[in-house]
Every structure is written in C-alpha cells, then in structure tokens.
Design a protein around this motif. Structure first.
Motif, short mmCIF file in Angstrom:
data_model
loop_
_atom_site.label_atom_id
_atom_site.label_comp_id
_atom_site.label_asym_id
_atom_site.label_seq_id
_atom_site.Cartn_x
_atom_site.Cartn_y
_atom_site.Cartn_z
N UNK A 39 -47.19 33.15 22.22
CA UNK A 39 -47.00 34.58 23.14
C UNK A 39 -48.43 34.97 23.10
N UNK A 40 -48.56 35.86 24.36
CA UNK A 40 -49.78 36.66 24.57
C UNK A 40 -49.28 38.19 24.54
N UNK A 41 -50.06 39.14 24.37
CA UNK A 41 -50.05 40.46 24.77
C UNK A 41 -49.58 40.66 26.38
N UNK A 42 -48.47 41.52 26.52
CA UNK A 42 -48.14 41.74 28.10
C UNK A 42 -49.21 42.68 28.81
N UNK A 43 -49.63 42.16 29.76
CA UNK A 43 -50.75 42.88 30.40
C UNK A 43 -50.54 43.72 31.60
N UNK A 44 -49.11 43.39 31.96
CA UNK A 44 -48.48 43.99 33.27
C UNK A 44 -48.62 43.07 34.42
N UNK A 45 -49.22 42.13 34.28
CA UNK A 45 -49.16 40.71 35.18
C UNK A 45 -48.73 39.46 34.57
N UNK A 102 -42.91 42.31 10.69
CA UNK A 102 -43.13 41.16 11.48
C UNK A 102 -43.15 41.50 12.97
N UNK A 103 -42.54 42.68 13.29
CA UNK A 103 -42.31 42.90 14.69
C UNK A 103 -43.84 43.45 15.10
N UNK A 104 -44.30 43.16 16.36
CA UNK A 104 -45.48 43.66 16.93
C UNK A 104 -45.45 44.87 17.89
N UNK A 105 -44.00 45.24 18.04
CA UNK A 105 -43.80 46.54 18.68
C UNK A 105 -44.59 46.36 20.25
N UNK A 106 -45.64 45.91 20.44
CA UNK A 106 -45.67 46.16 21.93
C UNK A 106 -45.32 44.78 22.56
N UNK A 107 -45.18 45.03 23.90
CA UNK A 107 -44.48 43.72 24.69
C UNK A 107 -45.34 42.55 24.80
N UNK A 108 -44.64 41.67 24.73
CA UNK A 108 -45.22 40.38 24.73
C UNK A 108 -44.82 39.38 25.80
N UNK A 109 -45.63 38.36 26.19
CA UNK A 109 -45.21 37.31 27.38
C UNK A 109 -45.10 36.20 26.45
N UNK A 125 -41.16 40.62 26.74
CA UNK A 125 -40.26 40.77 25.83
C UNK A 125 -40.73 42.06 24.90
N UNK A 126 -39.76 43.19 25.00
CA UNK A 126 -40.63 44.50 24.36
C UNK A 126 -39.93 44.73 23.07
N UNK A 127 -39.20 43.68 22.56
CA UNK A 127 -38.54 43.86 21.16
C UNK A 127 -39.89 43.11 20.25
N UNK A 128 -40.30 41.91 20.93
CA UNK A 128 -41.28 41.32 19.99
C UNK A 128 -41.11 41.00 18.69
N UNK A 129 -39.88 40.54 18.32
CA UNK A 129 -39.63 40.43 17.05
C UNK A 129 -40.03 38.96 16.23
N UNK A 130 -40.22 38.10 17.47
CA UNK A 130 -40.84 36.68 17.01
C UNK A 130 -40.00 35.88 16.61
#
Lengths: 82, 391
Positions: A63-69, A1-8, A45-50
């Motif tokens: 959530x959206x993928x973290x784009x750095x801003x 379920x975890x997406x691994x890459x950071x999300x906002x 969130x760098x865990x992104x377990x949702x």
C-alpha cells in the motif's frame, strides 16, 4: 497494527493467485472488491487494518498513503467497473 | 432494463447454491441460479476432497465426469513424521476397496467439473441458470417479496423474488447487503496454498501433516489427484507466523520428512484460498434472505472441509424453503429463523462443538503440547469410531 490514515492498496498481479482471501478477511462493511475478486485498488481504504496484506498467501499486496489522487496505472482507471 | 419473477434467486452456483437450487426445483419452486463467473469452480480454491456419503446423502450420482481419484482412508502425521494410518481397505475390507463389490470412502474431485456437474443437475431439474451474472443488491419490498438487482453482461436486471439465497462463498457480499455480521477474525482464517504436482507417489489416502513447524495454526496435506498426480498444500494462520503460506509450503517441501518423496516433483498448477477455521455465522438469515455454504461459514473448523457441509446445508435449506414457500408463509427474518434452527439441529450444533475443540487446542500456548493435541485430535477425528466422521 492499524495505520489509521487512509491507504491505497497495490496488488502485484503477477503473483496474485486470485484466491479471494483478501476479500474474505476485509472488514469493510460495504463491498470493497475489485473486478478481479481482490480488494479494491482504485479507491482508498480508510480502515487501514492491513489484514488483507497479512492473509495473502503469496504476499503480493502492499500500500501507499492515500494522497487524494490515484497514481497513473491502467488498472486504476476502472472505477466505472466497481 | 427488465424485471422478471422467481420464487427464489440464488446467488452463487457452487455446491451449496446448486444443491439448494436443485432440491427446490424438484419440488416445483421456481429458481433463478446466478453465478458471476464464466467457468464454475475456477480459479480453484479447494483441494476437492469429499466423502462418498456426502454425495449420496444429497442424491449426487457418483460420476467419472468429476472424480479425479478414489480415496480409501487417511494418514495423519505428527511433526516428526510419525503416522497414524486409517486405511478402510484394511479396517473394513468387506466394504471398502477398489473391487467390484467394494466402494471408496470418498473422492478427490475436480472442482471445475464438479461444480458444473451440480449446476447441470440443477438445470435439468428445472432451475433457470444464468452465468456471467453478478448480484449487486437486494431490497425487501414487503413481508413476502424482495427485489434483487443483478448485472448480466453489463446489463442491469431486476428480479422480484420471495427471497434471495446467498451462496456466494467465503467472499460473500450478500450477507453484507443485509448488515449481517459476516466478518471473520484474522486468527480464524487460514491462508492456504497448494500445488498440483507430478512425480509424487500416493496410495489412495488423504495425508494430513500436523505440526507448528510445517503449518502453524493449520496443517499440510498430500492428496492423490488422479492420473498419477498429487496435490501438496498447507494452510497457516497469519497471527501464528511471520512468513506467508508460500514460504511455509517451500519449507515443508524442502525440509520436512517428505523432502525425498518430493525431491523430483514438478509443479503443474498453483492454487490458493482462504479457509475459515471458525464458527458458523451466528445469524444466517435476514428479511427475505438466507445464507448457505461458505457464505454462512458452513465449514468444518477442524479440517477446513467445506464441500460436505455445503451440500448438506443446501439440502437442509431447500427442504425448509420448500415447505415454507408452499405454505405461502412470509419471508421476514423472524420467519426464516427456523431455517437456521433446522440447520443447527441437523449439522450446526456438531460444528459448534468442533469449533470449541479446535479453539481449545489453539488456546494452548506451549507449541509441543499443542502439536501433540492437534495430532491426537486429527487422528481421532478420522478414526472409524469418531462421533464426527460424517461432517
């Protein structure tokens, strides 16, 4: 379920009932909490377990993928409060 | 920046924090009781049911200030609407009822008024209370003291204390400060939603509706709320459903055997929360720190009830700490383990047993069998001869 890459996370405040369940389930070792007793929405969130999205009684977290801003939003300009 | 001193700093002024504070202050211990909110108990995240025994046990006077309605028993329903009624007005009419010589079994309380009432009692016992104050961090200083950092109206304050009590609820951050394993599993946190409603008749009973169809992993409820109001709610375990609590509550209200009863209802308030149906925390103490109430997961894993366990846990903590601090004992983790031991002996071991009962039910994969076992367990739990009835 975890997406691994950071999300906002994004919270639909209109439906949020401030129940705190998202904070209660959050596995982040450090506080990941907004001034409104929800999970943080102003940093990635760098865990992104949702799990916060799963527990929400009114399904108002997404959530959206973290784009750095941070996207432009009045509620995202609050980093000095957290 | 200012620094002050107290024997004990308590973070969170809910039932657990206030009870701990009041009983410490009554014994002459100096206590600072903090809460980050401006109004205690709000937003409401609780149905508010508590037994009369739970209040009397820790010396809380029964007051009209916080009571919404008196309760005299239970109605436990299976998924099809079959009801086991446990009405103490009929079982023990000499004791329970609305008459002058009788008493209620319990109450549904208004958490805003209840929490404020408990805080007021603590304040009157000598506790220093400070609202709009958020705990930020704590730092053990030596074997006997720690420093607690808080923010009050945007001002940082440092308080030197002999220990800090984390009573900051299910969202507890205090335990995290000390690195305690506070994380709860997704299959043990019920996602709950309830409506306060008008035009739904009730009869002094807490009604509990079991069945996977209505509340997978939890149960639905209809509680009297005073002034002719009721509350209708449910809790679901996210891993057992693809829908959210909001969908399940709508489904329950529109499709269950109660749909006629609910057909004219008007929603007056919307409330929700996470309710742990989990074991207590395995470690509820650290250097210069203990946890009480929801923060220590002192919640009944069968019913999700947390007021009684918060009050009792707060009282147990206060009794332990009074003796400990009066003897000037150090407050390292090893010294505070005895708090948890005392709690386990008086309350916790039974909660662990309840957790095992609950876990065993939900290990059952066959839904009809699980439904049957949950219904039987709930009906047995609330019966007059239940070994758990005082939790």
């Amino acid at each position: 379920m975890s997406e691994r890459s950071p999300v906002l996370f994004n919270i639909g405040w209109n439906a949020c009932i401030n129940c705190g369940a998202c904070v209660a389930i959050c596995p982040q070792p450090e506080p990941f909490i907004s001034p409104f007793d929800t999970i943080s929405v102003d940093r990635p969130c760098d865990i992104a377990c949702m799990l916060c999205e799963s527990i929400c009684p009114v399904t108002t977290i997404d959530h959206v993928a973290w784009e750095g801003t941070l996207p432009q939003s009045p509620l995202n300009n609050r980093s000095h409060h957290t | 920046m200012s620094e002050s001193r107290f024997d004990v700093v308590i973070i969170g002024s809910g039932p657990a924090g206030s009870t701990t504070a009041r009983w410490l202050a009554q014994e002459g211990i100096s206590v600072l009781l903090l809460d980050k909110r401006q109004e205690l108990g709000a937003p409401i995240q609780c149905s508010g049911a508590v037994s009369r025994h739970a209040l009397e046990e820790v010396g809380v006077p029964i007051s009209e200030e916080f009571i919404q309605e008196a309760i005299y028993g239970f109605g436990i329903y299976n998924e099809a609407g079959k009801c086991t009624k446990i009405d103490y007005r009929q079982l023990k009419p000499d004791e329970y009822g609305a008459g002058e010589s009788q008493v209620p079994l319990g109450y549904v309380v208004d958490r805003r008024r209840f929490d404020r009432y408990l805080m007021t009692q603590a304040e009157r016992a000598g506790v220093t209370v400070q609202l709009k104050t958020e705990g930020i961090a704590y730092q053990p200083l030596d074997d006997h003291y720690c420093s607690v950092t808080v923010r009050h109206y945007n001002q940082t304050q440092h308080i030197k204390a002999r220990l800090v009590v984390g009573a900051d609820g299910l969202m507890s951050q205090v335990g995290k400060w000390a690195g305690l394993r506070t994380h709860i599993r997704i299959n043990e946190l019920a996602s709950c939603l309830q409506f306060v409603v008008d035009k739904v008749p009730t009869d002094g009973l807490l009604e509990i509706i079991t069945g996977h169809e209505w509340a997978p992993g939890g149960y639905a409820w209809v509680f009297p709320k005073g002034h002719g109001y009721a509350e209708i709610g449910l809790g679901v375990i996210p891993t057992l459903t693809k829908r959210d609590a909001q969908w399940h509550l709508k489904h329950f209200m529109e499709s269950s055997f109660f749909k006629k009863r609910f057909s004219d209802c008007r929603i007056l308030e919307v409330q929700g929360g996470g309710v742990p149906l989990a074991s207590p925390l395995r470690t509820q103490y650290a250097d210069q720190m203990i946890l009480v109430g929801d923060a220590a997961r002192h919640v009944n894993p069968i019913t999700g009830g947390g007021i009684h366990t918060a009050l009792s846990g707060g009282y147990i903590a206060a009794r332990f700490l009074t003796d400990h601090l009066k003897h000037d004992r150090p407050t390292r983790a090893a010294d505070l383990k005895a708090y948890q031991d005392a709690w386990l002996q008086k309350l916790g071991n039974k909660m662990w047993k309840l957790y095992e009962v609950k876990t065993d039910i939900f290990r059952e994969k066959d839904i009809p069998t699980r439904d049957k076992r949950l219904f039987q367990t709930m009906a047995g739990y609330f019966s007059p001869d239940s070994e758990y009835k005082k939790i």
